[in-house]
Design a protein around this motif. Structure first.
Motif, PDB file in Angstrom:
ATOM      1  N   THR A 182      96.284  39.425  26.540  1.00  0.00           N
ATOM      2  CA  THR A 182      96.183  39.991  27.873  1.00  0.00           C
ATOM      3  C   THR A 182      95.422  39.015  28.765  1.00  0.00           C
ATOM      4  OG1 THR A 182      95.536  41.963  29.141  1.00  0.00           O
ATOM      5  CG2 THR A 182      94.008  41.223  27.437  1.00  0.00           C
ATOM      6  N   THR A 216      93.610  42.866  15.538  1.00  0.00           N
ATOM      7  CA  THR A 216      93.501  44.211  14.973  1.00  0.00           C
ATOM      8  C   THR A 216      93.829  44.174  13.484  1.00  0.00           C
ATOM      9  OG1 THR A 216      95.817  44.763  15.469  1.00  0.00           O
ATOM     10  CG2 THR A 216      94.175  45.302  17.150  1.00  0.00           C
ATOM     11  N   THR A 263      90.803  47.520  16.414  1.00  0.00           N
ATOM     12  CA  THR A 263      90.370  46.243  16.972  1.00  0.00           C
ATOM     13  C   THR A 263      89.213  45.678  16.159  1.00  0.00           C
ATOM     14  OG1 THR A 263      91.010  46.923  19.204  1.00  0.00           O
ATOM     15  CG2 THR A 263      89.490  45.071  19.027  1.00  0.00           C
ATOM     16  N   ASN A 298      82.683  44.159  27.608  1.00  0.00           N
ATOM     17  CA  ASN A 298      83.945  44.652  28.183  1.00  0.00           C
ATOM     18  C   ASN A 298      85.049  44.798  27.146  1.00  0.00           C
ATOM     19  OD1 ASN A 298      83.453  44.444  31.352  1.00  0.00           O
ATOM     20  ND2 ASN A 298      82.570  42.601  30.437  1.00  0.00           N
ATOM     21  N   ASP A 343      86.204  47.217  25.229  1.00  0.00           N
ATOM     22  CA  ASP A 343      87.102  48.372  25.359  1.00  0.00           C
ATOM     23  C   ASP A 343      88.044  48.217  26.543  1.00  0.00           C
ATOM     24  OD1 ASP A 343      85.987  49.578  23.150  1.00  0.00           O
ATOM     25  OD2 ASP A 343      84.588  50.815  24.300  1.00  0.00           O
ATOM     26  N   THR A 344      87.531  47.689  27.657  1.00  0.00           N
ATOM     27  CA  THR A 344      88.364  47.483  28.835  1.00  0.00           C
ATOM     28  C   THR A 344      89.453  46.454  28.571  1.00  0.00           C
ATOM     29  OG1 THR A 344      86.518  47.998  30.307  1.00  0.00           O
ATOM     30  CG2 THR A 344      88.355  46.772  31.258  1.00  0.00           C
ATOM     31  N   VAL A 370      90.765  45.640  25.679  1.00  0.00           N
ATOM     32  CA  VAL A 370      91.729  46.183  24.717  1.00  0.00           C
ATOM     33  C   VAL A 370      92.716  47.126  25.386  1.00  0.00           C
ATOM     34  CG1 VAL A 370      91.939  47.712  22.714  1.00  0.00           C
ATOM     35  CG2 VAL A 370      90.225  45.899  22.718  1.00  0.00           C
ATOM     36  N   ARG A 371      92.266  47.864  26.398  1.00  0.00           N
ATOM     37  CA  ARG A 371      93.131  48.840  27.075  1.00  0.00           C
ATOM     38  C   ARG A 371      94.108  48.196  28.052  1.00  0.00           C
ATOM     39  NH1 ARG A 371      88.319  52.069  27.390  1.00  0.00           N
ATOM     40  NH2 ARG A 371      88.024  51.375  29.552  1.00  0.00           N
ATOM     41  N   GLN A 372      93.889  46.937  28.402  1.00  0.00           N
ATOM     42  CA  GLN A 372      94.790  46.281  29.349  1.00  0.00           C
ATOM     43  C   GLN A 372      96.168  46.035  28.728  1.00  0.00           C
ATOM     44  OE1 GLN A 372      91.702  43.664  32.112  1.00  0.00           O
ATOM     45  NE2 GLN A 372      93.321  42.647  30.977  1.00  0.00           N
ATOM     46  N   GLN A 388      99.238  44.080  27.354  1.00  0.00           N
ATOM     47  CA  GLN A 388      99.369  42.767  26.733  1.00  0.00           C
ATOM     48  C   GLN A 388     100.579  42.076  27.367  1.00  0.00           C
ATOM     49  OE1 GLN A 388      99.270  43.138  22.441  1.00  0.00           O
ATOM     50  NE2 GLN A 388      97.350  44.271  22.498  1.00  0.00           N
TER      51      GLN A 388
END
Length: 210
Positions: A64, A83, A88, A195, A197-198, A200-202, A204
């Protein structure tokens, strides 16, 4: 005379057209090979900063783009998410040290979920041969000093060269280069830690970015 000039012009045009065609054909034939070599090279470096035992996903594809001043660039930088069994385990992120002795230095830093740097590699640099280029693993083992180093804060006092009160060696006659890399690594590692968690949520979405 005119006829000869026209003939020569046609010959030159034909040669130019033929050359362009050959270049296009060569590019088409080698494009996939070059892309595969770049992918393998990227995967090799990623596996150096995040051990293969820590991921079971295609690391170079799990990418990402992130933007932060802490990464030393106004442009988005790739972050590769590792992962294992769906969880993760680490992130490898590219960053820029803008203040190298001979210009910007691009690095890749692997950071796990416990705020520990797993490894660091230099992706590109223009430092002085025999001095600043010791940041390259092919020249010295200095980069290995980042392995398994925990980061506790944005200005962790250990994350400086020894001349500045930290734990990382500087090079004789070339303090600027290691200082730039250590500072960039500290900022990138702390950014990931804060950051994760942020990131990882974006989505890819950087494809074959390198």
């Amino acid at each position: 005379m005119i006829r000869a000039m026209r003939k020569n012009g046609l010959v030159l045009a034909f040669v130019a057209l033929l050359s362009t065609g050959l270049i296009a054909i060569t590019d088409a034939l080698t494009k996939d090979t070059i892309a595969e070599q770049q992918r393998l090279q990227l995967l090799n470096v990623l596996n150096q900063v995040i051990p293969t035992s820590m991921h079971d996903n295609p690391l170079y594809k799990s990418c990402t783009m992130v933007t932060s001043p802490e990464l030393g660039s106004k442009s988005p930088m790739p972050a590769y998410i590792a992962t294992k069994d769906g969880k993760t385990t680490a992130i490898a992120i590219e960053a820029i040290a803008p203040d190298g002795y001979n210009g910007a230095i691009k690095i890749l830093v692997g950071v796990d979920t416990n705020k520990t740097v797993l490894g660091l590699r230099v992706l590109s640099q223009n430092e002085t041969p025999g001095l600043g280029d010791k940041i390259e693993l092919s020249v010295s083992d200095w980069a290995l000093s980042f392995n398994n180093q925990k980061i506790e804060s944005a200005d962790d006092k250990r994350w400086h060269v020894q001349k500045d009160g930290g734990q990382f060696d500087q090079f004789t006659g070339a303090t600027i280069t290691p200082r730039a890399v250590v500072n960039a690594a500290r900022k990138a590692a702390w950014y990931v830690s804060e950051n994760l968690d942020t990131i990882v949520r974006q989505p890819q979405d950087c494809g074959d970015a390198s």
